[in-house]
Design an enzyme around this catalytic site. Structure first.
Site, PDB file in Angstrom:
ATOM      1  N   CYS A 156       0.844  -1.201   0.000  1.00 14.60           N
ATOM      2  CA  CYS A 156       0.000   0.000   0.000  1.00 14.60           C
ATOM      3  C   CYS A 156       0.877   1.248   0.000  1.00 14.60           C
ATOM      4  O   CYS A 156       1.593   1.503   0.975  1.00 14.60           O
ATOM      5  CB  CYS A 156      -0.922   0.006   1.222  1.00 14.60           C
ATOM      6  SG  CYS A 156      -1.970   1.481   1.315  1.00 14.60           S
ATOM      7  N   PRO A 157       0.836   2.051  -1.054  1.00 13.07           N
ATOM      8  CA  PRO A 157       1.663   3.265  -1.079  1.00 13.07           C
ATOM      9  C   PRO A 157       1.223   4.292  -0.048  1.00 13.07           C
ATOM     10  O   PRO A 157       2.023   5.118   0.395  1.00 13.07           O
ATOM     11  CB  PRO A 157       1.464   3.794  -2.510  1.00 13.07           C
ATOM     12  CG  PRO A 157       0.170   3.208  -2.964  1.00 13.07           C
ATOM     13  CD  PRO A 157       0.074   1.867  -2.309  1.00 13.07           C
TER      14      PRO A 157
END
Length: 298
Positions: A156-157
């Site tokens: 997840c950025p």
């Protein structure tokens, strides 16, 4: 006809696949107190944007809606709830970002380490050719973290990290608290618009009427967007936990080779055993207790 996943496993079972002599010695281990942090430009930018958006919501809620309100009880009640949830959301985000998600020791696929495993005849082990590590079951390699992650769900950025075995609790709490403050902000915006329409716009905020409207509209868009996104993500994560199948495992349709547990046991594996208020705290490290993380079918 065999699927690509089955073909890759057949390749891994071939003699000589590990080739430990091709692996460099593992790098020296960092101290036990070393903080986990991924140096990825996109992830760092997304993390900073997340905090700035929460701070913007804090600014509008406190200085545009709550402080100008004449009802002190209303302001205190909503201020305590919103700021408390925002604090828990940011704390959960920091924990999800700075907690080792379950990285496999890098470069441990050496001849000495494999011999120390004392493998039984016919026993299969897997090696990741990218990070030269012995790959446990249900581990997958992340190209951003450049490590194999145990029970990796996805990278997840927005938290600049993988969501894996050790930090999934904090990621779930982050999505839940963001969804809650987004919903709370939308409700307060609706009440504030009604209040301002019934009263004089110049008296319902310390800012000019046009500035107040713009700030409230921007907060509404932000709250609605984050509410939808985080609520969907929260539901997806809870379903993944209850079914004991990570996002990658669902996507690749991998063969289930671990013991099926009850939904309640799967929740305790992630949030800790037994059930307590600590499930909702980003400061409490999950205590698995009787909830075994790995139980495989032999």
């Amino acid at each position: 006809m065999k699927s690509p996943a089955h073909r890759s496993r057949d390749i891994e079972r071939q003699p000589g696949y590990l080739k430990p002599e091709h692996c460099a010695p593992p790098p020296p281990r960092s101290g036990p107190d070393a903080m986990w942090f991924i140096r990825d430009g996109c992830g760092i930018a997304c993390g900073i944007i997340t905090w700035l958006l929460v701070f913007y919501a804090e600014f509008v809620v406190v200085f545009v809606m709550l402080l100008p309100a004449k009802n002190l009880v209303y302001s205190l009640f909503n201020g305590v709830i919103f700021n408390g949830l925002a604090f828990l959301a940011l704390a959960s985000h920091a924990k999800a970002m700075c907690t080792d998600p379950g990285a496999v020791p890098k470069g441990n696929a050496t001849k000495e380490f494999i011999e120390s495993l004392q493998l039984k005849p016919g026993q299969v082990v897997y090696k990741c050719p990218k990070c030269c590590s012995i790959k446990p079951d249900r581990a997958h390699h992340c190209s951003v973290c450049k490590r194999c992650i145990r029970k990796m769900d996805h990278h997840c950025p927005w938290v600049n990290n993988c969501v894996g075995e050790n930090n999934q609790k904090y990621f779930v709490l982050f999505t839940m608290y963001i969804a809650l403050i987004s919903l709370h902000a939308l409700i307060m915006v609706a009440f504030h618009f009604v209040f301002c329409f019934e009263a004089d716009w110049a008296k319902c905020s310390g800012f000019s009427p046009p500035a107040t409207v713009i700030l409230l509209i921007l907060l509404s868009f932000e709250g609605l967007l984050f509410l939808i996104f985080t609520a969907v993500m929260f539901g997806t994560q809870v379903h993944s936990i209850c079914s004991d199948e990570t996002g990658i495992e669902q996507l690749k349709k991998e063969e289930r080779r671990w013991v099926k547990k009850s939904k309640w046991m799967n929740m305790r594996v992630v949030f800790g055993h037994p059930f307590s208020i600590a499930w909702l705290s980003p400061f409490a490290t999950p205590d698995h207790g009787k909830a075994d993380v790995y139980q495989y079918i032999v």
